[in-house]
Design a protein around this motif. Structure first.
Motif, PDB file in Angstrom:
ATOM      1  N   LEU A 122       0.834  -1.205   0.000  1.00  0.00           N
ATOM      2  CA  LEU A 122       0.000   0.000   0.000  1.00  0.00           C
ATOM      3  C   LEU A 122       0.868   1.255   0.000  1.00  0.00           C
ATOM      4  N   GLU A 123       1.975   1.216   0.734  1.00  0.00           N
ATOM      5  CA  GLU A 123       2.918   2.341   0.711  1.00  0.00           C
ATOM      6  C   GLU A 123       3.464   2.559  -0.692  1.00  0.00           C
ATOM      7  N   ALA A 124       3.845   1.470  -1.363  1.00  0.00           N
ATOM      8  CA  ALA A 124       4.393   1.573  -2.712  1.00  0.00           C
ATOM      9  C   ALA A 124       3.371   2.155  -3.683  1.00  0.00           C
ATOM     10  N   LEU A 125       2.132   1.695  -3.597  1.00  0.00           N
ATOM     11  CA  LEU A 125       1.091   2.217  -4.482  1.00  0.00           C
ATOM     12  C   LEU A 125       0.867   3.711  -4.270  1.00  0.00           C
ATOM     13  N   SER A 126       0.960   4.154  -3.017  1.00  0.00           N
ATOM     14  CA  SER A 126       0.691   5.562  -2.708  1.00  0.00           C
ATOM     15  C   SER A 126       1.846   6.472  -3.101  1.00  0.00           C
ATOM     16  N   GLU A 127       3.042   5.914  -3.213  1.00  0.00           N
ATOM     17  CA  GLU A 127       4.227   6.731  -3.454  1.00  0.00           C
ATOM     18  C   GLU A 127       4.657   6.791  -4.917  1.00  0.00           C
ATOM     19  N   VAL A 128       4.072   5.955  -5.768  1.00  0.00           N
ATOM     20  CA  VAL A 128       4.473   5.905  -7.178  1.00  0.00           C
ATOM     21  C   VAL A 128       3.312   6.356  -8.057  1.00  0.00           C
ATOM     22  N   ASP A 129       3.571   7.338  -8.897  1.00  0.00           N
ATOM     23  CA  ASP A 129       2.547   7.887  -9.774  1.00  0.00           C
ATOM     24  C   ASP A 129       2.057   6.840 -10.769  1.00  0.00           C
TER      25      ASP A 129
END
Length: 275
Positions: free
Chosen positions: A95-102
């Motif tokens: 979830l962190e990765a999804l939120s941090e990558v456009d």
């Protein structure tokens, strides 16, 4: 997070899979579509706080996930195999990765191989990798990065990849809705196998990115491998071959075909001779 499981005679793996899911550090809701299992899969599932639907016939992997996803309220959905065990922070890290990558539409972690007993497979004291994302070759084979390799640290940074193995892929609802076509998220013509590569390819064409996050860890008992083709059932090999060409018919344009010349054509001739 909506967790979607499609089971079919998975009693050997289902209990540890659900036990580890219950330890996730984020809130989840689990739906299970059972494809006419003849073992104890449904009874095992009913001992957990999950929703179970038992089908009277095997409707296939894609149909089962579509059933679990349709008309549900969720922000992200984890498509998961029963033969996968996830560490407690797996979803939190993704979830962190999804939120941090456009424009990140799907994400997956570092999966290791495990045996039927759920123990990590080791080679010279190192865990053996199962998947760190999907990649394509010029001959149009799609493979799992790192599959069968020792975890030497080569895949220890977050990266964009072509796609994520369907064994454990976290998908953003916005991406799934963008790919929704004729009532389906996953293409139900793909009864089983290669539906994950097809989903990733369609996502790429719509401008979505797939993210590999090495801090999200899990274990997978993979029993269908290219090297074991002779051991697979005729039905598995049938769908695997059929779906290779369905995927191309849907997603490949003349520019990709040109770039894959002559590698793809040579392999196709070899496949024809083999069949």
């Amino acid at each position: 997070v909506l967790v979607s499981l499609v089971t079919c005679n998975d009693e050997m793996f289902l209990e540890p899979c659900l036990e580890h899911l219950s330890r996730q550090t984020v809130e989840i809701y689990v739906r299970i579509f059972d494809n006419a299992s003849k073992d104890m899969s449904c009874k095992i599932a009913q001992t957990f706080d999950v929703e179970v639907y038992k089908s009277g016939e095997n409707r296939g992997y894609s149909f089962g996930h579509n059933y679990n996803l349709t008309h549900q309220k969720f922000e992200t959905a984890l498509l998961l195999n029963a033969d996968v065990i996830l560490e407690s922070t797996y979803l939190e890290k993704l979830l962190e990765a999804l939120s941090e990558v456009d424009r990140a539409g799907m994400a997956g972690g570092k999966l290791f191989r495990m045996n039927q007993q759920g123990d990590p497979i080791l080679e010279r004291g190192c865990r053996v990798l199962d998947s760190t994302g999907i990649y394509f070759t010029p001959s149009q084979r799609h493979l799992d990065r790192g599959s069968g390799e020792r975890d030497s640290g080569l895949y220890n940074r977050r990266q964009s990849v072509f796609g994520i193995t369907g064994a454990a892929v976290l998908c953003r609802k916005e991406m799934l809705d963008d790919l929704f076509f004729e009532g389906e998220y996953l293409d139900e013509d793909f009864f089983a196998y290669r539906e994950d590569a097809d989903l990733a390819w369609r996502a790429q064409l719509r401008g979505w990115r797939a993210i590999y996050e090495p801090e999200a860890l899990g274990f997978h008992h993979r029993h269908v491998l290219p090297a074991r083709r002779h051991q697979n059932s005729p039905l598995i090999n049938y769908h695997s071959l059929k779906n290779r060409y369905l995927m191309r018919m849907k997603n490949m344009d003349w520019r990709v075909r040109k770039k894959c010349f002559p590698h793809m054509w040579i392999r196709d001739i070899g496949i024809l001779v083999y069949v």
